[in-house]
Design a protein around this motif. Structure first.
Motif, short mmCIF file in Angstrom:
data_model
loop_
_atom_site.label_atom_id
_atom_site.label_comp_id
_atom_site.label_asym_id
_atom_site.label_seq_id
_atom_site.Cartn_x
_atom_site.Cartn_y
_atom_site.Cartn_z
N ASP A 82 0.18 1.99 12.57
CA ASP A 82 -0.03 2.72 13.38
C ASP A 82 -0.32 4.66 13.19
O ASP A 82 -1.69 5.30 12.44
N ASP A 83 1.41 5.41 13.47
CA ASP A 83 1.00 6.38 12.46
C ASP A 83 0.25 6.39 10.77
O ASP A 83 -0.05 7.39 10.39
N LEU A 84 0.59 5.69 9.91
CA LEU A 84 0.53 5.76 8.55
C LEU A 84 -1.30 5.35 8.34
O LEU A 84 -2.58 5.48 7.41
N GLY A 85 -1.50 4.17 9.86
CA GLY A 85 -3.13 3.61 9.26
C GLY A 85 -3.69 4.73 8.73
O GLY A 85 -4.80 4.21 8.46
N GLY A 86 -3.95 6.08 9.53
CA GLY A 86 -5.22 7.20 9.04
C GLY A 86 -5.60 8.21 8.01
O GLY A 86 -5.89 8.73 8.02
N LEU A 87 -4.14 7.26 7.09
CA LEU A 87 -3.70 8.65 5.64
C LEU A 87 -3.89 7.87 5.27
O LEU A 87 -4.22 8.01 3.82
N LEU A 88 -4.08 6.00 5.19
CA LEU A 88 -4.38 5.96 3.60
C LEU A 88 -5.85 5.03 3.59
O LEU A 88 -6.27 4.58 4.85
N HIS A 89 -6.02 5.04 2.72
CA HIS A 89 -7.13 4.27 2.33
C HIS A 89 -7.46 3.74 0.88
O HIS A 89 -7.33 3.91 0.09
N ARG A 90 -8.54 3.01 1.43
CA ARG A 90 -8.62 1.52 0.53
C ARG A 90 -9.37 2.28 -1.27
O ARG A 90 -10.33 3.27 -1.06
N ALA A 91 -8.59 2.39 -2.33
CA ALA A 91 -9.09 2.73 -3.53
C ALA A 91 -10.61 2.27 -3.91
O ALA A 91 -11.06 1.36 -3.77
N ALA A 92 -11.10 3.59 -4.15
CA ALA A 92 -13.03 2.79 -4.54
C ALA A 92 -12.78 3.57 -5.32
O ALA A 92 -14.36 2.53 -6.01
N GLY A 93 -12.31 3.56 -6.92
CA GLY A 93 -12.70 3.13 -8.37
C GLY A 93 -11.68 2.43 -9.29
O GLY A 93 -10.94 1.92 -8.53
N ASP A 94 -11.12 3.18 -10.09
CA ASP A 94 -9.96 2.28 -10.56
C ASP A 94 -8.90 2.85 -9.96
O ASP A 94 -8.75 3.88 -9.67
N GLN A 135 -5.48 -2.16 -2.71
CA GLN A 135 -5.05 -1.29 -3.43
C GLN A 135 -5.52 0.06 -2.94
O GLN A 135 -6.35 0.18 -2.24
N VAL A 136 -4.73 0.93 -2.50
CA VAL A 136 -5.12 1.84 -2.06
C VAL A 136 -5.00 3.77 -2.47
O VAL A 136 -4.44 3.61 -3.92
N GLU A 137 -5.83 4.13 -2.72
CA GLU A 137 -6.00 5.91 -3.16
C GLU A 137 -4.83 5.97 -3.63
O GLU A 137 -3.35 6.55 -2.57
N PRO A 138 -3.67 6.86 -4.35
CA PRO A 138 -2.57 7.18 -4.74
C PRO A 138 -2.19 8.57 -4.81
O PRO A 138 -2.23 9.39 -5.51
N GLU A 139 -2.59 8.80 -3.41
CA GLU A 139 -2.46 10.57 -2.40
C GLU A 139 -1.20 10.64 -1.77
O GLU A 139 -0.63 12.02 -1.14
N VAL A 140 -1.17 9.36 -1.09
CA VAL A 140 -0.29 10.16 0.78
C VAL A 140 1.71 9.36 -0.01
O VAL A 140 1.97 8.48 -0.85
N VAL A 141 2.08 10.66 -0.21
CA VAL A 141 3.75 10.60 -0.43
C VAL A 141 4.62 10.21 1.20
O VAL A 141 4.42 11.16 2.36
N VAL A 142 5.61 9.36 0.50
CA VAL A 142 6.26 8.75 1.76
C VAL A 142 8.11 9.42 1.86
O VAL A 142 7.96 9.13 0.31
#
Length: 327
Positions: free
Chosen positions: A239-251, A272-279
């Motif tokens: 639940d905590d991660l769900g609002g932060l991860l976004h499906r990759a829109a392009g390459d 594939q998700v946008e590689p922008e969230v650091v854990v």
């Protein structure tokens, strides 16, 4: 016998400690000039590692069965990737590789001695018999007697210093116990360290992920490569991660299906998700093919960090000047 993971180093008069070698667990059964090497899953290994089988046949009496770990040393460090290459080689090339890239067998238990079954004896008595057996083994040799101590301080020193050569941690055994195949009566105390990684994929939808696929930038090429994947997330973590991860829109830097996981056969289908969230994740010392070999444990989101702040390759941390500290 097998081992279960513990979170702290056990102590007690009955405890003995051994390094947890990073290799292939194998039973060596000397059957009158012929040695069978068998993995924990029952797979035959003697054709792949003939130098180990030959060493047992030459120096260990017939009717004897050993338990130990096949390892490959590269310089002064255990090299699991090199061991894997040896294991994947054909039986036709096994002999030449045995001469050019020899492996070693670290022996830590004695199950049968010249036909006499020792499994019902205590570990303490089996160890005494094993040490007597190794008095007649040539040194140096492809056969090595595994280290063992009853001193917790010595064990702690091994735990702190041996990761430099690729040792994963410690195995703790009860000196009073018999050998019971298949039972998890041993304990393993492994190195667990925290570091950061970039989320680049999910198992399950990004708004309700079940697992995370993690990436690290390659210090040589600058490419984002697969570094590992997490254990299954809890409902709260998802639940905590769900609002932060976004499906990759392009390459996306990775293919839509990834190579099978360690020990698996099927490619990994993922989102594939946008590689922008650091854990932040908890990892152990084992790696192979520039990935964490074991699943890692998700700890928390590091919202204050960007992907550029994450260490490169499999390094654990960055230095203040931005250079990475080798892991």
């Amino acid at each position: 016998m097998l081992a279960r993971t513990v979170d702290r180093l056990p102590t007690g008069d009955e405890c003995v400690y051994e390094p947890k070698w990073d290799g292939f667990r194998a039973i060596a059964d000397h059957r009158g000039g012929r040695v069978l090497l068998t993995s924990r899953s029952g797979r035959r290994l003697d054709a792949r590692f003939p130098e180990v089988a030959d060493a047992v046949a030459d120096q260990i009496p017939p009717g004897t069965m050993l338990d130990g770990e096949i390892v490959r040393w590269s310089g002064d460090r255990l090299d699991f990737d090199a061991l894997q290459r040896r294991n994947r080689a054909s039986t036709r090339t096994a002999r030449p590789l045995a001469r050019s890239e020899p492996c070693h067998y670290i022996v830590f238990d004695l199950l049968r001695l010249e036909g006499a079954d020792l499994t019902r004896r205590s570990l303490e008595r089996r160890r005494e018999a094993l040490e007597r057996l190794f008095e007649d083994v040539d040194q140096p040799s492809l056969l090595t007697l595994g280290w063992q101590t009853t001193d917790p301080e010595t064990a702690r020193d091994w735990y702190d210093t041996l990761p430099e050569v690729g040792v994963e941690g410690l195995v703790i055994k009860d000196a009073r116990r018999s050998y019971r195949p298949g039972r998890r009566d041993w304990e393993k105390f492994k190195h667990r360290l925290t570091t950061e990684a970039i989320v680049a994929g999910t198992i399950g939808p990004p708004d309700q992920p079940r697992e995370l696929l993690l990436g690290r930038f390659d210090s040589r090429t600058g490419d984002l490569r697969v570094a590992g994947h997490t254990t299954e997330l809890t409902k709260r973590q998802s639940d905590d991660l769900g609002g932060l991860l976004h499906r990759a829109a392009g390459d996306h830097p990775w293919p839509r299906r990834l190579a099978p996981r360690w020990g698996g056969k099927d490619p990994i289908a993922y989102v594939q998700v946008e590689p922008e969230v650091v854990v932040e994740v908890q990892v152990d010392a084992a790696s192979s093919a520039e990935q964490w070999r074991h699943v890692v444990r998700y700890m928390r989101v590091r919202a204050e960090l960007s992907p550029a702040d994450v260490p490169l390759d499999l390094d654990l941390e960055k230095r203040p000047d931005g250079e990475t500290e080798p892991g």
